[in-house]
Design an enzyme around this catalytic site. Sequence first.
Site, PDB file in Angstrom:
ATOM      1  N   ASP A  82      -2.272   8.081   1.902  1.00 21.97           N
ATOM      2  CA  ASP A  82      -3.070   6.955   1.593  1.00 21.97           C
ATOM      3  C   ASP A  82      -2.355   6.094   0.523  1.00 21.97           C
ATOM      4  O   ASP A  82      -1.674   6.768  -0.238  1.00 21.97           O
ATOM      5  CB  ASP A  82      -4.310   7.727   0.905  1.00 21.97           C
ATOM      6  CG  ASP A  82      -5.167   6.501   0.488  1.00 21.97           C
ATOM      7  OD1 ASP A  82      -5.433   5.431   1.207  1.00 21.97           O
ATOM      8  OD2 ASP A  82      -6.139   6.652  -0.535  1.00 21.97           O
ATOM      9  N   HIS A  83      -2.098   4.887   0.686  1.00 23.09           N
ATOM     10  CA  HIS A  83      -1.471   4.278  -0.577  1.00 23.09           C
ATOM     11  C   HIS A  83      -0.056   4.811  -0.677  1.00 23.09           C
ATOM     12  O   HIS A  83       0.244   4.737  -1.926  1.00 23.09           O
ATOM     13  CB  HIS A  83      -2.150   4.213  -1.792  1.00 23.09           C
ATOM     14  CG  HIS A  83      -3.379   3.339  -1.731  1.00 23.09           C
ATOM     15  ND1 HIS A  83      -3.417   1.920  -1.579  1.00 23.09           N
ATOM     16  CD2 HIS A  83      -4.837   3.530  -1.522  1.00 23.09           C
ATOM     17  CE1 HIS A  83      -4.759   1.581  -1.444  1.00 23.09           C
ATOM     18  NE2 HIS A  83      -5.543   2.603  -1.240  1.00 23.09           N
ATOM     19  N   ASP A 104       1.904   0.838   1.374  1.00 19.46           N
ATOM     20  CA  ASP A 104       1.191  -0.490   0.721  1.00 19.46           C
ATOM     21  C   ASP A 104       2.081  -1.134  -0.236  1.00 19.46           C
ATOM     22  O   ASP A 104       2.421  -0.880  -1.374  1.00 19.46           O
ATOM     23  CB  ASP A 104       0.079   0.402  -0.292  1.00 19.46           C
ATOM     24  CG  ASP A 104      -0.805  -0.642  -0.982  1.00 19.46           C
ATOM     25  OD1 ASP A 104      -0.674  -1.863  -0.760  1.00 19.46           O
ATOM     26  OD2 ASP A 104      -1.764  -0.366  -1.904  1.00 19.46           O
ATOM     27  N   GLU A 134      -0.906  -3.202   4.604  1.00 21.83           N
ATOM     28  CA  GLU A 134      -1.901  -3.844   3.899  1.00 21.83           C
ATOM     29  C   GLU A 134      -1.151  -5.467   3.440  1.00 21.83           C
ATOM     30  O   GLU A 134      -0.182  -5.474   2.996  1.00 21.83           O
ATOM     31  CB  GLU A 134      -2.325  -3.159   2.668  1.00 21.83           C
ATOM     32  CG  GLU A 134      -3.448  -3.737   1.861  1.00 21.83           C
ATOM     33  CD  GLU A 134      -4.141  -2.999   0.787  1.00 21.83           C
ATOM     34  OE1 GLU A 134      -4.046  -1.795   0.927  1.00 21.83           O
ATOM     35  OE2 GLU A 134      -4.952  -3.453   0.191  1.00 21.83           O
ATOM     36  N   HIS A 180     -11.514  -0.496  -5.257  1.00 26.24           N
ATOM     37  CA  HIS A 180     -11.451   0.751  -5.246  1.00 26.24           C
ATOM     38  C   HIS A 180     -12.506   1.337  -6.672  1.00 26.24           C
ATOM     39  O   HIS A 180     -12.561   0.551  -7.456  1.00 26.24           O
ATOM     40  CB  HIS A 180     -10.264   1.511  -5.750  1.00 26.24           C
ATOM     41  CG  HIS A 180      -9.359   1.195  -4.593  1.00 26.24           C
ATOM     42  ND1 HIS A 180      -8.244   0.500  -4.156  1.00 26.24           N
ATOM     43  CD2 HIS A 180      -9.361   1.845  -3.274  1.00 26.24           C
ATOM     44  CE1 HIS A 180      -7.581   0.621  -3.168  1.00 26.24           C
ATOM     45  NE2 HIS A 180      -8.297   1.573  -2.592  1.00 26.24           N
ATOM     46  N   GLY A 181     -12.995   2.532  -6.574  1.00 28.78           N
ATOM     47  CA  GLY A 181     -13.890   3.096  -7.538  1.00 28.78           C
ATOM     48  C   GLY A 181     -15.389   3.006  -7.566  1.00 28.78           C
ATOM     49  O   GLY A 181     -15.803   2.503  -6.448  1.00 28.78           O
ATOM     50  N   GLY A 212     -11.590   0.869  -0.287  1.00 34.37           N
ATOM     51  CA  GLY A 212     -12.615   0.574  -1.249  1.00 34.37           C
ATOM     52  C   GLY A 212     -14.185   0.583  -0.689  1.00 34.37           C
ATOM     53  O   GLY A 212     -14.914  -0.241  -1.161  1.00 34.37           O
ATOM     54  N   ILE A 255     -12.917   6.381   2.190  1.00 35.57           N
ATOM     55  CA  ILE A 255     -14.149   7.058   1.310  1.00 35.57           C
ATOM     56  C   ILE A 255     -13.601   8.055   0.234  1.00 35.57           C
ATOM     57  O   ILE A 255     -13.205   9.112   1.157  1.00 35.57           O
ATOM     58  CB  ILE A 255     -15.153   7.492   2.175  1.00 35.57           C
ATOM     59  CG1 ILE A 255     -15.987   6.285   2.818  1.00 35.57           C
ATOM     60  CG2 ILE A 255     -16.561   8.068   1.050  1.00 35.57           C
ATOM     61  CD1 ILE A 255     -16.879   6.786   4.047  1.00 35.57           C
ATOM     62  N   ASP A 256     -13.709   7.727  -0.909  1.00 31.88           N
ATOM     63  CA  ASP A 256     -13.218   8.763  -2.010  1.00 31.88           C
ATOM     64  C   ASP A 256     -14.217   9.030  -3.166  1.00 31.88           C
ATOM     65  O   ASP A 256     -14.827   9.999  -3.159  1.00 31.88           O
ATOM     66  CB  ASP A 256     -11.862   8.297  -2.386  1.00 31.88           C
ATOM     67  CG  ASP A 256     -11.313   9.332  -3.436  1.00 31.88           C
ATOM     68  OD1 ASP A 256     -11.941  10.523  -3.611  1.00 31.88           O
ATOM     69  OD2 ASP A 256     -10.272   9.143  -3.961  1.00 31.88           O
TER      70      ASP A 256
HETATM   71  P1  13P Z   1     -13.489   4.062  -2.619  1.00 29.57           P
HETATM   72  O1  13P Z   1     -13.058   4.448  -4.169  1.00 29.57           O
HETATM   73  O2  13P Z   1     -14.546   3.118  -2.538  1.00 29.57           O
HETATM   74  O3  13P Z   1     -14.099   5.387  -2.239  1.00 29.57           O
HETATM   75  O4  13P Z   1     -11.959   3.919  -1.814  1.00 29.57           O
HETATM   76  C1  13P Z   1     -11.262   4.684  -1.409  1.00 29.57           C
HETATM   77  C2  13P Z   1     -10.174   4.341  -0.808  1.00 29.57           C
HETATM   78  O5  13P Z   1      -9.794   3.101  -0.445  1.00 29.57           O
HETATM   79  C3  13P Z   1      -9.040   5.378  -0.451  1.00 29.57           C
HETATM   80  O6  13P Z   1      -7.771   4.641  -0.206  1.00 29.57           O
HETATM   81  O1  G3H Z   2      -7.580   4.613  -3.110  1.00 33.38           O
HETATM   82  C1  G3H Z   2      -7.284   5.591  -3.901  1.00 33.38           C
HETATM   83  C2  G3H Z   2      -7.989   6.683  -3.832  1.00 33.38           C
HETATM   84  O2  G3H Z   2      -9.394   6.641  -4.125  1.00 33.38           O
HETATM   85  C3  G3H Z   2      -7.349   7.989  -4.225  1.00 33.38           C
HETATM   86  O3  G3H Z   2      -7.297   8.083  -5.561  1.00 33.38           O
HETATM   87  O4  G3H Z   2      -4.950   8.070  -6.176  1.00 33.38           O
HETATM   88  O5  G3H Z   2      -6.947   8.876  -7.764  1.00 33.38           O
HETATM   89  O6  G3H Z   2      -6.146   9.975  -5.593  1.00 33.38           O
HETATM   90  P1  G3H Z   2      -6.115   8.790  -6.326  1.00 33.38           P
HETATM   91 ZN    ZN Z   3      -7.415   2.339  -0.931  1.00 37.37          ZN
END
Ligand code: 13P
Ligand code: G3H
Ligand code: ZN
Length: 309
Positions: A82-83, A104, A134, A180-181, A212, A255-256
């Site tokens: 991710d990213h 990213d 992205e 995000h968040g 996000g 979803i995080d």
């Molecule tokens: P959320 O912060 O909305 O869960 O998004 C997570 C995300 O985009 C991870 O790449």
């Molecule tokens: O988009 C980011 C994800 O929520 C991951 O978060 O980089 O703090 O692990 P993190």
């Molecule tokens: Zn993300």
Amino acid sequence: MPLVTTTEMFKKAYAGGYAIGAFNVNNMEIVQGICEAGNELNAPLILQVSKGAREYANPIYLKKLVEAALEDTGLPICLHLDHGDSFETCVSCIEGGFTSVMIDGSHLPFEENISLTRRVVQYAHDHGVVVEGELGRLAGVEDEVKVSAEDSSYTRPEEVQEFVDKTGVDSLAIAIGTSHGAFKFSGEPKLRFDILEKVAEILPGFPIVLHGASSVVPEYVKMINEYGGDLPGAQGVPEAMLRKAAEMAVCKINIDSDLRLAMTGTIRKFFAQNPSVFDPRAYLGPAREAIKQMVAHKIKDVLGCEDKA
Ligand code: 13P
Ligand code: G3H
Ligand code: ZN
């Protein structure tokens, strides 16, 4: 079954009008909670690892946990970066057995984003790995990078064809107003479905990714606030909007935050009610169960990928 790429998953999801959940993993209980839900509902899964997760857990531990999940469930599971922030990070993940990486370059000028993404795609495809790029920039907090609302920008549909053609990416994350968040909107939630529609018209059949995309489920925000936390104004993407996106070209929904809220809310409540217990299994067990329930809810009521494994 070995780890899979997202190619087949996205083809079926696009045709079927549903999306695959991409859930961030950081430790054993999170991997187990997600995979138990996927297993019970026979859903394909994308387990994604951020740069921060790699630093926190050490990539080899996460890889082995995901391999255990694979052996335990037999589900189609994709292991995704991710990213990804550099060519080197992507290479390290590909060498470590990931089946999908995100590069990213959304903060870079268009041409630089293209050349970095193309470089990653060439390396990844030579190794049988797929790549997410992205275009457009989400607001919010990821790792140490904070993007203010003023610095965020919607994806420009007129750029997507050139980006996809020149880079060869397998999927594209776009910015349509999510962030995000846990603080996504300060007033009425609004997503630019017109941008998603235009992108889908320009790239028919091409899988789109939504970052996000937590709904910041009120039940857990309430739980956190009730047990000594302080998250006033937390607000996520309404589930109806996510379902609509999943029926359109969005094949991957990230979803995080919802997992973090479920886990933290449950642990806060546990300690408020059991102040003298100090066996980690006593609070990590219910936290794992909360993750499982959250993911089951997403699979059934938001993503629509139940029984699609
Ligand atoms: P959320 O912060 O909305 O869960 O998004 C997570 C995300 O985009 C991870 O790449
Ligand atoms: O988009 C980011 C994800 O929520 C991951 O978060 O980089 O703090 O692990 P993190
Ligand atoms: Zn993300």
